[in-house]
Design an enzyme around this catalytic site. Structure first.
Site, PDB file in Angstrom:
ATOM      1  N   LYS A 229      34.028  12.320   8.630  1.00 28.47           N
ATOM      2  CA  LYS A 229      33.489  12.889   9.869  1.00 28.47           C
ATOM      3  C   LYS A 229      33.081  11.772  10.817  1.00 28.47           C
ATOM      4  O   LYS A 229      32.603  10.723  10.370  1.00 28.47           O
ATOM      5  CB  LYS A 229      32.283  13.781   9.527  1.00 28.47           C
TER       6      LYS A 229
ATOM      7  N   SER B  51      21.251  18.284  17.960  1.00 26.76           N
ATOM      8  CA  SER B  51      21.703  16.899  18.145  1.00 26.76           C
ATOM      9  C   SER B  51      22.907  16.870  19.087  1.00 26.76           C
ATOM     10  O   SER B  51      22.992  16.015  19.974  1.00 26.76           O
ATOM     11  CB  SER B  51      22.090  16.288  16.806  1.00 26.76           C
TER      12      SER B  51
ATOM     13  N   HIS C 166      13.990  18.783  14.148  1.00 27.46           N
ATOM     14  CA  HIS C 166      14.003  18.372  12.725  1.00 27.46           C
ATOM     15  C   HIS C 166      12.602  17.968  12.285  1.00 27.46           C
ATOM     16  O   HIS C 166      12.155  18.324  11.190  1.00 27.46           O
ATOM     17  CB  HIS C 166      14.930  17.152  12.521  1.00 27.46           C
TER      18      HIS C 166
HETATM   19  O1  PNS Z   1      23.157  18.839   9.821  1.00 28.11           O
HETATM   20  P1  PNS Z   1      24.363  19.563   9.295  1.00 28.11           P
HETATM   21  O2  PNS Z   1      25.633  18.822   9.683  1.00 28.11           O
HETATM   22  O3  PNS Z   1      24.402  21.021   9.686  1.00 28.11           O
HETATM   23  O4  PNS Z   1      24.254  19.498   7.680  1.00 28.11           O
HETATM   24  C1  PNS Z   1      25.261  20.044   6.869  1.00 28.11           C
HETATM   25  C2  PNS Z   1      25.055  19.658   5.378  1.00 28.11           C
HETATM   26  C3  PNS Z   1      24.960  18.146   5.212  1.00 28.11           C
HETATM   27  C4  PNS Z   1      23.788  20.295   4.874  1.00 28.11           C
HETATM   28  C5  PNS Z   1      26.271  20.234   4.594  1.00 28.11           C
HETATM   29  O5  PNS Z   1      27.463  19.848   5.211  1.00 28.11           O
HETATM   30  C6  PNS Z   1      26.314  19.796   3.125  1.00 28.11           C
HETATM   31  O6  PNS Z   1      25.465  20.112   2.351  1.00 28.11           O
HETATM   32  N1  PNS Z   1      27.376  19.047   2.760  1.00 28.11           N
HETATM   33  C7  PNS Z   1      27.569  18.521   1.414  1.00 28.11           C
HETATM   34  C8  PNS Z   1      28.722  19.232   0.702  1.00 28.11           C
HETATM   35  C9  PNS Z   1      28.246  20.555   0.178  1.00 28.11           C
HETATM   36  O7  PNS Z   1      27.537  20.612  -0.807  1.00 28.11           O
HETATM   37  N2  PNS Z   1      28.589  21.656   0.910  1.00 28.11           N
HETATM   38  C10 PNS Z   1      28.054  22.987   0.685  1.00 28.11           C
HETATM   39  C11 PNS Z   1      28.784  23.785  -0.348  1.00 28.11           C
HETATM   40  S1  PNS Z   1      30.502  23.835  -0.162  1.00 28.11           S
END
Ligand code: PNS
Length: 170
Positions: free
Chosen positions: A42, A129, A18
């Protein structure tokens, strides 16, 4: 107008992969807002506060960076922060389908926000992670994969480690 990108994620916890994306992203954008998704449904190893604290500490040497958290839709958050880009790192092929789907959905939801992918550095290609948490849990050495503070916090979470790779018959 300054070019602002959101670098969203779970950061549970932040890894050197990251940090590499943030460092390289800062060469493309005037400012990066690293933002942790708050998702009460979660289960995370670290609380939101712990993840924010680790991110703040591990990025304090960067300029033009802000650490934040958000809930709800990422594109709505990006618009509220006046960001026109979402920054994501891509590692192995296994990331591709999920990232592609998310980028297309985000584009459908808001065409003014562009997703920009940075290919991860070769040394971080298999760093995640989740895999790091699993290694630490069983006493594996994760030196060089996470910032020193994160290593310390991970060790504290899993102390005393269970199992040491011995046969369970003995
Ligand atoms: O580190 P990660 O868990 O892969 O990150 C995922 C993240 C936070 C980028 C994704 O889950 C997200 O943007 N969630 C917010 C809800 C949203 O807008 N989802 C995408 C369109 S449905």
């Amino acid at each position: 107008m300054p070019k602002v990108a959101i670098y969203p994620g779970s950061f549970d916890p932040v890894t050197n992969g990251h940090i590499d994306i943030i460092e390289r992203g800062l060469k493309l954008f005037d400012k990066i807002i690293v933002s942790i998704l708050y998702n009460p449904n979660k289960k995370y190893l670290f609380s939101l506060e712990e993840r924010l604290e680790m991110l703040r500490d591990c990025t304090k040497h960067f300029k033009n960076i802000e650490i934040d958290s958000f809930d709800g839709l990422l594109v709505d958050y990006a618009a509220s922060r006046k960001a026109h880009a979402i920054l994501r790192g891509l590692r192995a092929m296994s990331d591709f389908e999920y990232e592609f789907q998310m980028a297309l959905m985000n584009r459908r939801l808001n065409r003014d926000v562009q997703t920009v992918f940075l290919m991860t550095g070769l040394r971080w290609i298999f760093t995640s992670s989740s895999i790091i948490k699993e290694a630490v849990q069983f006493g594996g050495n994760i030196e060089g994969m996470v910032p020193p503070l994160v290593k310390k916090k991970l060790k504290a979470k899993f102390a005393p480690a269970v199992g040491r790779g011995r046969s369970r018959k003995n």
